[in-house]
Design a protein around this motif. Structure first.
Motif, PDB file in Angstrom:
ATOM      1  N   THR A 182      -0.049  21.594  35.294  1.00  0.00           N
ATOM      2  CA  THR A 182      -1.480  21.820  35.110  1.00  0.00           C
ATOM      3  C   THR A 182      -2.097  20.722  34.247  1.00  0.00           C
ATOM      4  O   THR A 182      -3.167  20.197  34.574  1.00  0.00           O
ATOM      5  N   ALA A 208      -2.241  17.515  36.280  1.00  0.00           N
ATOM      6  CA  ALA A 208      -3.298  17.605  37.291  1.00  0.00           C
ATOM      7  C   ALA A 208      -4.677  17.446  36.644  1.00  0.00           C
ATOM      8  O   ALA A 208      -5.547  16.740  37.183  1.00  0.00           O
ATOM      9  N   ASP A 209      -4.888  18.065  35.487  1.00  0.00           N
ATOM     10  CA  ASP A 209      -6.164  17.945  34.791  1.00  0.00           C
ATOM     11  C   ASP A 209      -6.409  16.502  34.332  1.00  0.00           C
ATOM     12  O   ASP A 209      -7.521  15.984  34.456  1.00  0.00           O
ATOM     13  N   SER A 210      -5.364  15.864  33.810  1.00  0.00           N
ATOM     14  CA  SER A 210      -5.496  14.478  33.365  1.00  0.00           C
ATOM     15  C   SER A 210      -5.826  13.561  34.531  1.00  0.00           C
ATOM     16  O   SER A 210      -6.672  12.672  34.425  1.00  0.00           O
ATOM     17  N   LEU A 211      -5.160  13.784  35.646  1.00  0.00           N
ATOM     18  CA  LEU A 211      -5.410  12.977  36.839  1.00  0.00           C
ATOM     19  C   LEU A 211      -6.832  13.190  37.347  1.00  0.00           C
ATOM     20  O   LEU A 211      -7.533  12.232  37.694  1.00  0.00           O
ATOM     21  N   LYS A 212      -7.277  14.444  37.362  1.00  0.00           N
ATOM     22  CA  LYS A 212      -8.642  14.745  37.810  1.00  0.00           C
ATOM     23  C   LYS A 212      -9.668  14.083  36.891  1.00  0.00           C
ATOM     24  O   LYS A 212     -10.652  13.498  37.367  1.00  0.00           O
ATOM     25  N   ASN A 213      -9.439  14.136  35.583  1.00  0.00           N
ATOM     26  CA  ASN A 213     -10.360  13.508  34.633  1.00  0.00           C
ATOM     27  C   ASN A 213     -10.417  11.996  34.833  1.00  0.00           C
ATOM     28  O   ASN A 213     -11.492  11.395  34.749  1.00  0.00           O
ATOM     29  N   ILE A 238      -9.794  10.328  37.647  1.00  0.00           N
ATOM     30  CA  ILE A 238     -10.499  10.063  38.902  1.00  0.00           C
ATOM     31  C   ILE A 238     -11.997  10.294  38.737  1.00  0.00           C
ATOM     32  O   ILE A 238     -12.818   9.522  39.250  1.00  0.00           O
ATOM     33  N   ASP A 239     -12.367  11.334  38.001  1.00  0.00           N
ATOM     34  CA  ASP A 239     -13.786  11.578  37.737  1.00  0.00           C
ATOM     35  C   ASP A 239     -14.415  10.425  36.953  1.00  0.00           C
ATOM     36  O   ASP A 239     -15.565  10.048  37.195  1.00  0.00           O
ATOM     37  N   ASN A 241     -15.008   7.590  39.371  1.00  0.00           N
ATOM     38  CA  ASN A 241     -16.171   7.929  40.207  1.00  0.00           C
ATOM     39  C   ASN A 241     -17.472   7.770  39.431  1.00  0.00           C
ATOM     40  O   ASN A 241     -18.456   7.227  39.952  1.00  0.00           O
ATOM     41  N   GLN A 296      -1.990   4.330  41.518  1.00  0.00           N
ATOM     42  CA  GLN A 296      -1.625   5.087  42.715  1.00  0.00           C
ATOM     43  C   GLN A 296      -0.405   4.462  43.393  1.00  0.00           C
ATOM     44  O   GLN A 296       0.526   5.164  43.784  1.00  0.00           O
TER      45      GLN A 296
END
Length: 97
Positions: free
Chosen positions: A26, A29-34, A36-37, A40, A82
């Protein structure tokens, strides 16, 4: 938990042993999402500044170019990370159990 320079969480050795695999998944996944955000957000900001420059709303080319280069470097870094992750995954999959 200690914050690293890039804002990604760093866990101490003690926290690593006390954390379940689900919690690690978790957090990763949160670190990766942050991350990527963040890439963006930089891309959107660069696009908006470029459009504003083209419309004549902004006359500071210096900041537009800095924003563009920042977004470019962030995208290049994300692409390299990546590639390294995919390479590491393939290496793990080649390991014999």
């Amino acid at each position: 938990m200690v914050q690293s320079i890039n804002g990604l969480p760093q866990m101490s050795l003690r926290e690593t042993y006390d954390t379940s695999p689900n919690e690690v998944h978790t957090k990763f996944a949160d670190s990766l999402k942050n991350a990527i955000d963040g890439v963006n957000k930089a891309q959107v900001e660069s696009n908006e500044m470029t459009k504003a420059l083209a419309r004549g709303e902004v006359d500071d080319l210096h900041n537009v170019m800095i924003s563009s280069q920042k977004a470019s470097v962030m995208m290049t870094t994300a692409t390299e990370v990546q590639s390294k992750v995919v390479e590491a995954y393939k290496e793990v999959m080649r390991m014999q159990v």
